[in-house]
Motif scaffolding. Structure first.
Motif, short mmCIF file in Angstrom:
data_model
loop_
_atom_site.label_atom_id
_atom_site.label_comp_id
_atom_site.label_asym_id
_atom_site.label_seq_id
_atom_site.Cartn_x
_atom_site.Cartn_y
_atom_site.Cartn_z
N LEU A 4 47.35 10.12 14.50
CA LEU A 4 47.39 10.74 15.83
C LEU A 4 48.99 11.17 15.72
N GLN A 8 51.05 14.39 17.31
CA GLN A 8 52.29 14.43 18.17
C GLN A 8 53.30 14.83 17.99
N GLU A 45 44.54 2.45 24.62
CA GLU A 45 46.09 3.01 24.38
C GLU A 45 46.32 1.90 23.22
N THR A 48 43.59 2.27 20.43
CA THR A 48 43.25 4.03 19.98
C THR A 48 44.57 4.37 19.37
N ILE A 50 45.66 6.21 21.27
CA ILE A 50 46.49 7.30 22.25
C ILE A 50 46.54 7.08 23.48
N ARG A 54 46.63 10.25 27.98
CA ARG A 54 45.93 11.31 27.53
C ARG A 54 44.67 10.67 27.85
N VAL A 55 44.43 9.17 27.55
CA VAL A 55 43.27 8.18 27.82
C VAL A 55 42.61 8.28 29.44
N ILE A 58 40.80 12.26 29.67
CA ILE A 58 39.83 12.28 29.32
C ILE A 58 38.69 11.98 29.94
N PRO A 66 39.28 16.33 24.96
CA PRO A 66 39.28 15.77 24.01
C PRO A 66 39.48 16.57 22.43
N THR A 67 39.97 16.02 21.32
CA THR A 67 40.38 16.73 20.45
C THR A 67 40.01 16.15 19.52
N GLU A 70 41.22 12.59 18.66
CA GLU A 70 40.97 11.64 19.74
C GLU A 70 39.39 10.78 20.19
N TYR A 71 38.55 12.05 19.47
CA TYR A 71 37.18 11.49 19.21
C TYR A 71 37.20 10.64 18.12
#
Length: 132
Positions: A4, A8, A45, A48, A50, A54-55, A58, A66-67, A70-71
């Motif tokens: 991830l 970025q 965060e 994950t 993320i 962003r969390v 979502i 969600p990408t 991210e999933y």
């Protein structure tokens, strides 16, 4: 987490993606995991990779959809099987025509991903996004 963070540095899509039922279902899964675990956005965060903002986005189903990364990070962070989770999402989202849906054989992970990619309304936008 490192996958991830590598993403970025990539440019974001120029055109906004439209939220689909699958995207809303991923949002609902993350929200349910958050509520059941009692974790804060910052805790998620840490779990994950993320960003906590962003969390929150979502969970609230706002801004970008969600990408896949991210999933997968959400599934990993909450120890969910990504294939079975996606199957349960797709069970409520008919993506096959009646002839294909009548097949009793369960879909393989590759078939699910191909099906999702071919029915994604954002696929053209994402295909045009430059890659580093």
């Amino acid at each position: 987490m490192s996958q991830l963070s590598n993403m970025q540095n990539r440019p974001m899509a120029v055109k906004a993606r439209t939220w689909t039922k699958v995207d809303y279902d991923v949002s609902a899964i993350l929200t349910q995991c958050k509520e059941e675990s009692g974790l804060s956005y910052r805790d998620i965060e840490a779990r994950t990779g993320i960003n906590y903002v962003r969390v929150r986005d979502i969970c609230l189903a706002q801004h970008g959809t969600p990408t896949l990364a991210e999933y997968l990070a959400i599934c990993d962070g909450f120890r969910l099987d990504p294939v079975n989770t996606l199957r349960s999402i797709l069970a409520d989202t008919p993506l096959l025509d009646d002839e294909q849906a009548s097949d009793d054989a369960p879909l393989t992970a590759d078939e699910i991903m191909t099906l999702a990619a071919n029915t994604d309304p954002n696929r053209d936008t994402e295909a045009e996004t430059p890659r580093d």
